[in-house]
Scaffold this active site. Structure first.
Site, PDB file in Angstrom:
ATOM      1  N   ASP A 289       0.835  -1.197   0.000  1.00  0.00           N
ATOM      2  CA  ASP A 289       0.000   0.000   0.000  1.00  0.00           C
ATOM      3  C   ASP A 289       0.875   1.254   0.000  1.00  0.00           C
ATOM      4  O   ASP A 289       1.750   1.411   0.848  1.00  0.00           O
ATOM      5  CB  ASP A 289      -0.897  -0.008   1.248  1.00  0.00           C
ATOM      6  CG  ASP A 289      -1.810   1.201   1.315  1.00  0.00           C
ATOM      7  OD1 ASP A 289      -2.934   1.122   0.787  1.00  0.00           O
ATOM      8  OD2 ASP A 289      -1.403   2.230   1.900  1.00  0.00           O
TER       9      ASP A 289
ATOM     10  N   TYR B 157       2.649   9.851   0.335  1.00  0.00           N
ATOM     11  CA  TYR B 157       3.620   9.171   1.191  1.00  0.00           C
ATOM     12  C   TYR B 157       5.051   9.376   0.701  1.00  0.00           C
ATOM     13  O   TYR B 157       5.996   9.238   1.474  1.00  0.00           O
ATOM     14  CB  TYR B 157       3.361   7.660   1.242  1.00  0.00           C
ATOM     15  CG  TYR B 157       2.033   7.230   1.798  1.00  0.00           C
ATOM     16  CD1 TYR B 157       1.196   8.119   2.482  1.00  0.00           C
ATOM     17  CD2 TYR B 157       1.598   5.920   1.647  1.00  0.00           C
ATOM     18  CE1 TYR B 157      -0.023   7.716   2.979  1.00  0.00           C
ATOM     19  CE2 TYR B 157       0.375   5.503   2.153  1.00  0.00           C
ATOM     20  CZ  TYR B 157      -0.438   6.401   2.809  1.00  0.00           C
ATOM     21  OH  TYR B 157      -1.646   5.980   3.291  1.00  0.00           O
TER      22      TYR B 157
ATOM     23  N   LYS C 132      -3.008   5.968  -4.189  1.00  0.00           N
ATOM     24  CA  LYS C 132      -4.138   6.833  -3.856  1.00  0.00           C
ATOM     25  C   LYS C 132      -4.023   8.209  -4.512  1.00  0.00           C
ATOM     26  O   LYS C 132      -2.924   8.764  -4.648  1.00  0.00           O
ATOM     27  CB  LYS C 132      -4.227   7.008  -2.332  1.00  0.00           C
ATOM     28  CG  LYS C 132      -4.255   5.694  -1.568  1.00  0.00           C
ATOM     29  CD  LYS C 132      -4.343   5.898  -0.074  1.00  0.00           C
ATOM     30  CE  LYS C 132      -4.114   4.588   0.653  1.00  0.00           C
ATOM     31  NZ  LYS C 132      -2.703   4.217   0.712  1.00  0.00           N
TER      32      LYS C 132
ATOM     33  N   HIS D 213      -8.074   9.365  -1.812  1.00  0.00           N
ATOM     34  CA  HIS D 213      -7.452   9.304  -0.486  1.00  0.00           C
ATOM     35  C   HIS D 213      -8.349   9.879   0.609  1.00  0.00           C
ATOM     36  O   HIS D 213      -8.453   9.317   1.701  1.00  0.00           O
ATOM     37  CB  HIS D 213      -6.112  10.051  -0.524  1.00  0.00           C
ATOM     38  CG  HIS D 213      -5.129   9.574   0.490  1.00  0.00           C
ATOM     39  ND1 HIS D 213      -3.769   9.592   0.279  1.00  0.00           N
ATOM     40  CD2 HIS D 213      -5.280   9.062   1.732  1.00  0.00           C
ATOM     41  CE1 HIS D 213      -3.144   9.115   1.344  1.00  0.00           C
ATOM     42  NE2 HIS D 213      -4.043   8.799   2.242  1.00  0.00           N
TER      43      HIS D 213
END
Length: 295
Positions: free
Chosen positions: A47, A52, A81, A112
């Protein structure tokens, strides 16, 4: 033989334990090493998200493993996302994520958050001037276009309440395959899980261990609880021993008394989303409004 995967409404399957790649102190080499370790332990679900910053490291590690014959692309499941600043053009955003990953497609692409920022707000903590009015119908049309173009195998959402899922169903041509939300023994999401079960939306749990302490038992117990509730669980640890313990949740079973005792725990949500709420520019004036009182 116990299954270690769940079937989505697309017909595709998702492994029940995934490795999250978010880190507050992001380091690409550490991430790559963790991915290689995870593959050896049997992890097949990974994921990530644009916000990120881990897409390049994840992609590099996975492509190395694929090229070295450790794993086949069709045997791994990659989730990324759509960040809130990219709602105006999901196709371009996913193309950028695929470039970061070095891949031709992701298995799952999620909205998201149910919130939209101006295009420059490519950071996790927005300023008041960064918010825009969310037009979910247009955003979802862009997500459906990603699916149509073959850039992803499935589309879904993250951090959506029951009410927001119901709103999405009013105009969606393609139903979301997944809703990824905070879920653990101390935030059980009973109402949301019931809605998702009826509408064939798979629930994927982030923060599945809950807060510090884990006083309901071992981390494996917390993860097994989520799995027995029908969810997949996304765990975020790059510690070798903890990673091995986490994947061990597939090998245990909680009995009825265990499940009943967990239902008695006082609930407390950890990720409230206070940073997405303000009195002037956000569409959500309160945290309760963000979650439609499911908090």
């Amino acid at each position: 033989m116990r299954s270690n995967q769940a079937r989505l409404n697309t017909g595709n399957v998702v492994p029940l334990i995934g490795l999250g790649t978010y880190s507050s102190s992001y380091d690409g080499e550490t991430t790559q090493n963790a991915i290689h370790m995870a593959l050896k332990m049997g992890y097949r679900h990974f994921d990530t998200a644009k916000i990120y910053g881990s897409e390049p490291a994840l992609g590099k590690a996975l492509m190395e493993a694929i090229n070295n014959g450790v794993v086949k692309r069709e045997d791994i499941f990659v989730t990324s996302k759509l960040w809130s600043s990219d709602h105006h053009d999901p196709v371009s955003a996913l193309n950028q994520s695929l470039q970061n990953l070095g891949m031709g497609y992701v298995d799952l692409y999620l909205v998201h958050w149910p919130i939209k920022f101006k295009s420059w707000a490519e950071y996790p903590m927005p300023n008041e001037e960064d918010f825009e009015e969310l037009d979910l119908k247009t955003t979802w049309a862009g997500m459906e276009k990603c699916l149509e173009l073959g850039l992803c195998k499935a589309i879904g959402v993250s951090n959506f309440s029951t009410q927001k899922l119901q709103h999405l169903s009013d105009f969606a041509t393609v139903s979301p395959a997944v809703n990824q939300v905070e879920m653990h023994p101390m935030w059980r999401q009973n109402k949301l899980r019931k809605y998702c079960e009826v509408h064939k939306i798979h629930v994927s749990a982030y923060m599945p261990l809950g807060g510090p302490g884990n006083f309901w038992g071992s981390t494996s117990v917390a993860l097994r609880w989520g799995i027995q509730k029908g969810a997949s669980v996304i765990v975020k640890s790059f510690n070798k021993d903890r990673m091995r313990e986490n994947v061990g949740a597939l090998d245990i079973t909680l009995d009825d008394d265990d499940m009943i005792n967990i239902e008695k725990l006082v609930e407390e949500k950890i990720l409230r989303g206070d940073h997405l709420v303000n009195k002037t520019t956000s569409p959500y004036r309160t945290v309760e409004q963000l979650w439609d009182d499911e908090i």
